[in-house]
Design a protein around this motif. Structure first.
Motif, PDB file in Angstrom:
ATOM      1  N   ALA A 172       0.826  -1.205   0.000  1.00 22.83           N
ATOM      2  CA  ALA A 172       0.000   0.000   0.000  1.00 22.83           C
ATOM      3  C   ALA A 172       0.861   1.256   0.000  1.00 22.83           C
ATOM      4  O   ALA A 172       0.577   2.217  -0.715  1.00 22.83           O
ATOM      5  N   ALA A 173       1.937   1.252   0.783  1.00 24.42           N
ATOM      6  CA  ALA A 173       2.837   2.410   0.830  1.00 24.42           C
ATOM      7  C   ALA A 173       3.509   2.619  -0.518  1.00 24.42           C
ATOM      8  O   ALA A 173       3.611   3.758  -1.007  1.00 24.42           O
ATOM      9  N   GLU A 174       3.950   1.540  -1.143  1.00 28.28           N
ATOM     10  CA  GLU A 174       4.582   1.643  -2.457  1.00 28.28           C
ATOM     11  C   GLU A 174       3.581   2.125  -3.504  1.00 28.28           C
ATOM     12  O   GLU A 174       3.889   2.963  -4.347  1.00 28.28           O
ATOM     13  N   LEU A 175       2.357   1.617  -3.420  1.00 32.01           N
ATOM     14  CA  LEU A 175       1.316   2.029  -4.350  1.00 32.01           C
ATOM     15  C   LEU A 175       0.978   3.503  -4.180  1.00 32.01           C
ATOM     16  O   LEU A 175       0.768   4.224  -5.153  1.00 32.01           O
ATOM     17  N   ARG A 176       0.938   3.955  -2.944  1.00 36.53           N
ATOM     18  CA  ARG A 176       0.654   5.364  -2.658  1.00 36.53           C
ATOM     19  C   ARG A 176       1.666   6.255  -3.388  1.00 36.53           C
ATOM     20  O   ARG A 176       1.304   7.247  -4.009  1.00 36.53           O
ATOM     21  N   ILE A 177       2.930   5.892  -3.326  1.00 32.79           N
ATOM     22  CA  ILE A 177       3.982   6.676  -3.986  1.00 32.79           C
ATOM     23  C   ILE A 177       3.797   6.654  -5.498  1.00 32.79           C
ATOM     24  O   ILE A 177       3.870   7.691  -6.164  1.00 32.79           O
ATOM     25  N   GLU A 178       3.545   5.466  -6.061  1.00 37.14           N
ATOM     26  CA  GLU A 178       3.374   5.348  -7.515  1.00 37.14           C
ATOM     27  C   GLU A 178       2.142   6.100  -8.009  1.00 37.14           C
ATOM     28  O   GLU A 178       2.174   6.730  -9.062  1.00 37.14           O
TER      29      GLU A 178
END
Length: 132
Positions: free
Chosen positions: A92-98
């Protein structure tokens, strides 16, 4: 936008068509790379993106559009919520950045999704696993 994302997740021919669509809306190599990175993450996390030509959007696709519409309008993404129980907190954190990066890239090339996209009940963000 969904047609481009769907195309990026299929095969070489569909990816080439999606890349051409990105250029057609004013994008460049940077845009193509950013959207490809988002698509790779979507595939890795198992978020439901339907096949090209599907008549209906999945709930995950609706949320994806909502957050892409929201990203260029928001400067602080710390509380940017994600796909509920479908993925873990790290993804979720990685997706938020992307999503934030891709949303700003879309705005840079003049492709702004309507603000009403994030008011749809189906697109309402849910907390990532472990957050309530």
């Amino acid at each position: 936008m969904i047609r481009i994302i769907r195309g990026c997740l299929v095969d070489d021919a569909a990816r080439a068509e999606a890349a051409a669509e990105i250029v057609a809306v004013g994008g460049d190599e940077r845009s193509r790379i950013g959207i490809a990175a988002l698509c790779a993450l979507l595939a890795r996390t198992g978020i439901e993106v339907r096949r090209p030509g599907s008549a209906w959007l999945s709930i995950d696709e609706l949320r994806l559009l909502a957050w892409l519409a929201y990203a260029p309008r928001e400067t602080a993404m710390d509380d940017y919520l994600t796909f509920g129980l479908t993925i873990d907190a790290d993804a979720a954190a990685e997706l938020r950045i992307e999503l934030a990066t891709c949303g700003r890239e879309l705005a840079r090339i003049g492709c702004r999704l309507p603000a009403l996209a994030w008011t749809n009940d189906f697109a309402r963000p849910l907390y990532a696993r472990g957050r309530r």
